[in-house]
Design a protein around this motif. Structure first.
Motif, PDB file in Angstrom:
ATOM      1  N   LYS A 268       2.989   6.203  -7.731  1.00  0.00           N
ATOM      2  CA  LYS A 268       2.205   6.807  -8.810  1.00  0.00           C
ATOM      3  C   LYS A 268       2.742   8.180  -9.211  1.00  0.00           C
ATOM      4  O   LYS A 268       2.449   8.666 -10.288  1.00  0.00           O
ATOM      5  CB  LYS A 268       0.735   6.891  -8.421  1.00  0.00           C
ATOM      6  CG  LYS A 268       0.469   7.848  -7.281  1.00  0.00           C
ATOM      7  CD  LYS A 268      -1.002   7.880  -6.928  1.00  0.00           C
ATOM      8  CE  LYS A 268      -1.179   8.848  -5.791  1.00  0.00           C
ATOM      9  NZ  LYS A 268      -2.157   8.472  -4.843  1.00  0.00           N
ATOM     10  N   ASP A 269       3.558   8.810  -8.353  1.00  0.00           N
ATOM     11  CA  ASP A 269       4.126  10.115  -8.659  1.00  0.00           C
ATOM     12  C   ASP A 269       5.394  10.023  -9.494  1.00  0.00           C
ATOM     13  O   ASP A 269       5.987  11.038  -9.842  1.00  0.00           O
ATOM     14  CB  ASP A 269       4.432  10.870  -7.358  1.00  0.00           C
ATOM     15  CG  ASP A 269       3.170  11.131  -6.548  1.00  0.00           C
ATOM     16  OD1 ASP A 269       2.093  11.302  -7.153  1.00  0.00           O
ATOM     17  OD2 ASP A 269       3.261  11.151  -5.310  1.00  0.00           O
TER      18      ASP A 269
ATOM     19  N   SER B 239       2.301   1.662  -3.437  1.00  0.00           N
ATOM     20  CA  SER B 239       1.233   2.044  -4.373  1.00  0.00           C
ATOM     21  C   SER B 239       0.912   3.520  -4.249  1.00  0.00           C
ATOM     22  O   SER B 239       0.661   4.191  -5.253  1.00  0.00           O
ATOM     23  CB  SER B 239      -0.034   1.238  -4.106  1.00  0.00           C
ATOM     24  OG  SER B 239       0.169  -0.112  -4.383  1.00  0.00           O
ATOM     25  N   GLY B 240       0.936   4.032  -3.024  1.00  0.00           N
ATOM     26  CA  GLY B 240       0.625   5.443  -2.813  1.00  0.00           C
ATOM     27  C   GLY B 240       1.699   6.376  -3.318  1.00  0.00           C
ATOM     28  O   GLY B 240       1.411   7.434  -3.868  1.00  0.00           O
ATOM     29  N   SER B 241       2.971   6.000  -3.159  1.00  0.00           N
ATOM     30  CA  SER B 241       4.049   6.901  -3.540  1.00  0.00           C
ATOM     31  C   SER B 241       4.545   6.693  -4.962  1.00  0.00           C
ATOM     32  O   SER B 241       5.021   7.625  -5.592  1.00  0.00           O
ATOM     33  CB  SER B 241       5.221   6.762  -2.563  1.00  0.00           C
ATOM     34  OG  SER B 241       5.766   5.464  -2.620  1.00  0.00           O
TER      35      SER B 241
ATOM     36  N   ARG C 190       0.841  -1.212   0.000  1.00  0.00           N
ATOM     37  CA  ARG C 190       0.000   0.000   0.000  1.00  0.00           C
ATOM     38  C   ARG C 190       0.869   1.251   0.000  1.00  0.00           C
ATOM     39  O   ARG C 190       0.576   2.222  -0.690  1.00  0.00           O
ATOM     40  CB  ARG C 190      -0.941   0.006   1.194  1.00  0.00           C
ATOM     41  CG  ARG C 190      -2.166  -0.861   1.017  1.00  0.00           C
ATOM     42  CD  ARG C 190      -3.192  -0.625   2.110  1.00  0.00           C
ATOM     43  NE  ARG C 190      -2.688  -0.905   3.435  1.00  0.00           N
ATOM     44  CZ  ARG C 190      -2.637  -2.113   3.985  1.00  0.00           C
ATOM     45  NH1 ARG C 190      -3.073  -3.153   3.326  1.00  0.00           N
ATOM     46  NH2 ARG C 190      -2.166  -2.277   5.203  1.00  0.00           N
ATOM     47  N   GLU C 191       1.945   1.222   0.785  1.00  0.00           N
ATOM     48  CA  GLU C 191       2.840   2.372   0.853  1.00  0.00           C
ATOM     49  C   GLU C 191       3.467   2.660  -0.505  1.00  0.00           C
ATOM     50  O   GLU C 191       3.503   3.798  -0.956  1.00  0.00           O
ATOM     51  CB  GLU C 191       3.935   2.102   1.884  1.00  0.00           C
ATOM     52  CG  GLU C 191       4.892   3.251   2.077  1.00  0.00           C
ATOM     53  CD  GLU C 191       5.962   2.900   3.093  1.00  0.00           C
ATOM     54  OE1 GLU C 191       7.093   3.371   2.904  1.00  0.00           O
ATOM     55  OE2 GLU C 191       5.679   2.170   4.062  1.00  0.00           O
TER      56      GLU C 191
END
Length: 191
Positions: free
Chosen positions: A161-162, A157-159, A154-155
């Motif tokens: 994408k940038d 996946s969140g970062s 999850r961590e």
């Protein structure tokens, strides 16, 4: 597409996709991240990444380096394995023991790492797939820590994408794919 058989074989640690089709709906084996991006996301140096690839700990599954100027291409799953290795190192587990743990996971053929938690007392790495195992590990009196692989996933996946992605076949990737809700809002705003 380049064959990754030039370097050491990593094996199939994640035979089933963890994130559906992959990024932008493309297969995980087609879209990936260059080494510098993987380093930023995971929090390691390029020197570490290069060493781990050359020694076969975590090799890029999409494209390996094939000489000067070529770029390795790491899949999302590769980045997840890098993150787990980094967390084990941060907890004081030796690289030798991490290699053994990663190899054990490969041999077991774990189908979905997001369902397990790794524990360590700083020396040994334990695998936990049920609450009963957590209790058994802690009853020994030895202090342990846990890495919930799904949390790392999850961590990332969140970062991630940038960061820019690259297609192994040279095609283009839509940098900002629109989801269905965004498309509906845009249509309403035009009306």
């Amino acid at each position: 597409m380049d064959d990754v058989s030039d370097g050491p074989e990593q094996g199939e640690l994640f035979p089933d996709p963890l994130v559906g089709e992959g990024l932008d709906g493309l297969p995980d084996q087609l879209v990936g991240f260059r080494g510098p991006t993987a380093c930023q996301v995971v929090g390691i140096t390029y020197r570490q990444l290069d060493y781990w690839a050359r020694t076969g700990l975590v090799v890029p599954s999409i494209r390996s380096a094939a000489g000067s100027g070529s770029q390795r291409l790491y899949s999302f799953k590769d980045v997840l394995v890098l993150k787990v290795v980094k967390r084990l190192l941060d907890a004081g587990v030796s690289l030798q023991n991490i290699r053994v743990a990663v190899e054990h996971l490969r041999r077991r053929g774990i189908r979905d790492l997001a369902q397990i938690t790794l524990f360590s007392d700083g020396t040994t790495v334990y695998e936990c797939t049920s609450p009963e195992e957590v209790v058994d590990l802690l009853q020994g009196g030895q202090g342990v820590f846990g890495i919930a692989v799904s949390g790392a996933m999850r961590e990332i996946s969140g970062s991630i994408k940038d960061f820019p992605v690259e297609r192994a076949d040279g095609g283009t990737v839509d940098e900002s794919p629109e989801d269905e809700l965004s498309k509906r809002r845009a249509r309403r705003a035009i009306s």
